[in-house]
Write an enzyme that holds these catalytic residues in place. Sequence first.
Site, short mmCIF file in Angstrom:
data_model
loop_
_atom_site.label_atom_id
_atom_site.label_comp_id
_atom_site.label_asym_id
_atom_site.label_seq_id
_atom_site.Cartn_x
_atom_site.Cartn_y
_atom_site.Cartn_z
N CYS A 248 0.97 -1.16 0.09
CA CYS A 248 0.11 -0.14 -0.01
C CYS A 248 0.99 1.07 0.12
O CYS A 248 1.90 1.43 0.89
CB CYS A 248 -1.04 -0.06 1.13
N GLU B 135 3.32 -5.70 8.71
CA GLU B 135 3.49 -4.24 8.33
C GLU B 135 4.62 -3.58 9.32
O GLU B 135 5.63 -2.87 8.84
CB GLU B 135 2.20 -3.33 8.56
#
Length: 318
Positions: A100, A130
Amino acid sequence: MTAPKKILLAAPRGYCAGVDRAVETVERALEKYGAPVYVRKEIVHNRYVVDTLAKRGAIFVDETTEVPEGSHLVFSAHGVSPAVHAEARELSLQTLDATCPLVTKVHNEVKRFARAGYQILLIGHEGHEEVEGTAGEAPDVVHLVDGVESVDRLSFPDDEKLVWLSQTTLSVDETMQIVRLLKAKFPHLADPPSDDICYATQNRQVAVKAIAEQCQLMIVVGSQNSSNSKRLVEVALQHGAEASYLVDYATQVDPAWLEGVHTIGVTSGASVPEILVREVLELLAEHGYTNVEEVTTAAEKLVFALPRVLRPADRAKR
């Protein structure tokens, strides 16, 4: 007289721009290169999405070293560390990066602050992909702050340059609580140049806050390993919902939850396709909840471009 049964349907909900881009990256890669296309970790944290892509020929692996040399490999929306990129190069893998862009922004902030001599306090959940990818950009200067209890364990000299950053899918309220504690302990702590928690995470939490107080029950559609989905359950309970549950599928809704309940809130995490929400609404309709009121707190129009090699040819020529 009993109150009429109704559903308050939160909006925005479901897919965010980053998830949409990541899922489409795998779909386009399968169309362009054929199966199998390998994906490191889950492309997004949703069971239905992963199972659907697996049926189409995506092979999900935990480590880059599991991928045959020269194959196509997609990096998930959560991002990876430089060490993972290096592993892929050593295996001559043809990589497609579905990270992203909002996660990439945090990676770039880590690199910039590390070059400037800062110690970085990264607010996030230990073990989350992440966080692992972000911390991997500068492991010697990144310190994970996982919950308020982690603040007590931190110690730095008074003249140390400090900055805080965060995982993109956290609870806004909880993150700011941690930041207040950090600043009380380290008054010279610098703020990031912009908010790291992604727009979609914030918007979905705001939408839940808007309806939670009116709901006896909040059903959040999402997977157990989805950080932003789990935060929605917490936000609902913190803002007035009497009960809140996380379900992957409508079949997981327990009829006992509905007893004596006249108003149900429904929402979904940022990695959840709308079809799963519709199935929950259909199930609730069978129990008499046919009045559905959508409550909209924001409009989302953001779209992220696909990796260049997967963009349509006619668009690429312009």
